[in-house]
Design an enzyme around this catalytic site. Structure first.
Site, short mmCIF file in Angstrom:
data_model
loop_
_atom_site.label_atom_id
_atom_site.label_comp_id
_atom_site.label_asym_id
_atom_site.label_seq_id
_atom_site.Cartn_x
_atom_site.Cartn_y
_atom_site.Cartn_z
N GLU A 168 -21.86 103.89 -19.10
CA GLU A 168 -21.03 104.61 -20.06
C GLU A 168 -19.55 104.36 -19.76
O GLU A 168 -19.20 103.74 -18.75
CB GLU A 168 -21.36 106.10 -20.02
CG GLU A 168 -22.81 106.39 -20.38
CD GLU A 168 -23.13 107.87 -20.44
OE1 GLU A 168 -22.18 108.68 -20.48
OE2 GLU A 168 -24.32 108.23 -20.46
N HIS A 223 -15.16 114.55 -26.96
CA HIS A 223 -16.08 113.41 -27.04
C HIS A 223 -15.63 112.52 -28.19
O HIS A 223 -15.40 113.01 -29.31
CB HIS A 223 -17.52 113.86 -27.25
CG HIS A 223 -18.52 112.79 -26.94
ND1 HIS A 223 -18.70 111.69 -27.74
CD2 HIS A 223 -19.36 112.64 -25.90
CE1 HIS A 223 -19.63 110.91 -27.20
NE2 HIS A 223 -20.05 111.47 -26.08
N ARG A 263 -13.14 108.40 -21.74
CA ARG A 263 -13.22 109.20 -22.96
C ARG A 263 -11.86 109.61 -23.51
O ARG A 263 -11.66 109.63 -24.71
CB ARG A 263 -14.06 110.46 -22.70
CG ARG A 263 -15.53 110.16 -22.58
CD ARG A 263 -16.32 111.39 -22.29
NE ARG A 263 -17.75 111.09 -22.33
CZ ARG A 263 -18.70 111.96 -22.04
NH1 ARG A 263 -18.37 113.19 -21.69
NH2 ARG A 263 -19.96 111.63 -22.11
N HIS A 265 -15.78 118.75 -26.35
CA HIS A 265 -17.04 118.42 -25.69
C HIS A 265 -17.20 119.06 -24.33
O HIS A 265 -18.23 119.65 -24.04
CB HIS A 265 -17.14 116.89 -25.54
CG HIS A 265 -18.43 116.41 -24.97
ND1 HIS A 265 -19.64 116.68 -25.56
CD2 HIS A 265 -18.71 115.67 -23.86
CE1 HIS A 265 -20.62 116.11 -24.84
NE2 HIS A 265 -20.07 115.52 -23.80
#
Length: 526
Positions: A116, A243, A290, A351
């Protein structure tokens, strides 16, 4: 008064893993877990991507994972905590596997490792795209087999019990003890006094302080609101992680999450008209952390006047994609989008909270005998921005460490006992009215709009000052309602959301440099 040795507030990975460990070490101790919804409803349940942990030491290492975490945290992580979590992680994963959690393996019978944003190696273990739900299932199964543990659902904590609540009890406001909590039984509508030697706060996040969030409806910052009123130290609330890719919808509330692992699998971001843009913002493009990806999307939307950007999965291997992300694919199909034919509209959404209730390396808060674990806590792991999939690992490691310290305290039995009969019943005296729910809903929406518009991904000094004024107006209105209305979960949640908003706004004003998930455009002009 209901007596229990251990009171656990919350039934996600933090609370359940902690309770299991204490129950195993002290089978004679009584443990009560309370949750305001159903047993399995928690932020844990909605974690898609997985758990970031080093398992392949040929290509990966603790040091690589540590450096990735420090880089994502914008220089504000506590390195000692980062090393604790990452180095103790593999043993904690082994434990939950022993408790019945299943993680996906490949044809070589080794873990199928995902990657990720922000990670330099494939190290995310997962169970398809419903890792959190699988962990929640296994932990609840294990909890239900214990004789000394009870789980009470539909119980809502109103306030913690400290010396503040005991008439004529001397106390030092800088050295308070937690003796349990006032708890509203939602089925009987009665407020119970629950006494505990040790209380664990494991209430998750606060996503619903914003208009759009990936969090379940229960994520209203209750633990932080409770701790704030009890005078616990709370820090880093300005660092809210958005997010980058929630499924775009005009409907307010919980948005469907499209896991970061989808970009790790090869999906690309495009503008609404189909043009790539991440190369303009970071050399890692879709695999940047992110905060960078969320700001890039926010920037493109504002530059073009679009309500969303798009995720392009059309060139990906269909068979492999469906094996990894069957539920995400079905979510999009349910919304009328085929991920192999259509561009998927996405938008950043609130998020994860990187700050929270300050704790030490064993999860002890600044209030004696009150521990905090998971998203409601500020351990120092995340700093200014969380590295993807580190949260479940943190919950397991700190759940374990808090449990070990709890067992030590139980064995020593040196608690500051007081006459709990002096703790008054919940005060319902005075004129009480049934407040119309429309007013509570209106104030909640007003709070969410001001936080989304003024305290979102990009902030400014003028926006924050205006947000402070508006929050104070809502606070006064909620306080007035609280003083003259019957207690309800909706009113209590609103009360906690207002506290969370206050902390985010004031700590954002105090933040004088842009770091990680925090970005104030006024600071760039200095």
């Amino acid at each position: 008064m209901i007596y229990t040795d251990i009171l656990v507030i919350g039934s996600g990975i933090s609370g359940l893993s902690y309770a299991l460990k204490v129950a195993q070490e002290r089978p004679d101790a009584t443990i009560t877990i309370i949750t305001k919804s159903d047993d399995e409803e928690s932020n844990t349940k909605y974690a898609q991507g997985g758990v970031a942990v080093v398992t392949n030491f040929e290509t990966d290492s603790f040091e690589k994972h540590i450096e990735d975490t420090l880089r994502a945290g914008g220089g504000l992580c506590n390195r000692e905590v980062v090393e604790i979590v990452i180095k103790e992680g593999p043993q904690r994963i082994k434990e939950i596997i022993d408790w019945g959690v299943n993680f996906d393996k490949n044809s070589s019978n080794t873990y199928d490792l995902g990657r990720e944003g922000g990670h330099t190696e494939n190290r995310v273990i997962h169970h398809k795209d419903i890792t959190g739900a699988e962990i929640e299932r296994a932990l609840l199964d294990a909890i239900n087999k214990l004789e000394n543990t009870q789980l009470l659902n539909h119980h809502y904590v109103i306030d913690l019990i400290t010396e503040h609540h005991i008439p004529n009890e001397p106390f030092d406001k800088y050295s308070l003890n937690c003796y349990g909590a006032y708890v509203l039984d939602l089925k009987t509508q009665q407020v119970k006094k629950m006494s505990a030697k040790i209380t664990l706060m494991a209430t998750g996040g606060c996503g619903h302080v914003y208009k759009n969030t990936t969090n379940p409806i229960i994520a209203t910052g209750d633990g932080i609101g409770l701790a704030h009123r009890a005078k616990a130290k709370i820090s880093n609330m300005q660092f809210i992680q958005f997010h980058p890719t929630a499924f775009y919808s005009n409907r307010p509330g919980q948005l469907s999450l499209i896991s970061e692992a989808v970009r790790g699998f090869g999906a690309k971001l495009r503008t609404a008209s189909g043009e790539p843009f991440m190369h303009k913002y970071d050399e890692r493009e879709e695999l940047a952390s992110r905060d960078i990806v969320a700001r890039a999307i926010d920037s493109e939307m504002k530059l073009r006047g679009d309500d969303f950007v798009c995720l392009d999965c059309r060139s990906l291997n269909r068979e492999e994609f469906l094996k990894h992300f069957p539920n995400i694919y079905q979510q999009c199909m349910d919304e009328g989008y085929d991920m192999f034919k259509d561009l998927i509209p996405v938008v950043p959404a609130s998020h994860y909270l990187c700050g929270g209730i300050d704790v030490d390396t064993f999860g002890q808060s600044t209030i004696k005998n009150m521990f905090a674990v998971g998203e409601c806590s500020n351990t120092g792991l995340h700093g200014a921005n969380r590295l993807a999939s580190n949260s479940l690992l943190e919950a397991l490691v700190f759940g374990h460490r808090a449990a070990i310290k709890t067992v030590e305290r139980l064995n020593e039995d040196k608690f500051n006992y007081i006459n709990l009969n002096k703790v008054p019943e919940w005060d319902e005296k005075g004129l009480k009215v049934n407040e119309e729910m429309v007013l509570l809903n209106y104030l909640r929406k007003q709070l969410q709009v001001l936080m989304s518009d003024l305290v979102g991904i990009v902030r400014s000094n003028s926006r924050l000052e205006l947000a402070k004024q508006k929050e104070e107006e809502i606070y006064r209105a909620v306080k007035e309602i609280y003083n003259f209305s019957f207690l309800s979960p909706q009113l209590s949640e609103l009360r906690n959301l207002v506290s969370v908003a206050y902390l985010i706004i004031t700590q954002s004003i105090e933040q004088k440099e842009n770091r990680g998930a925090f970005y104030n455009k006024s600071l760039d002009k200095k």
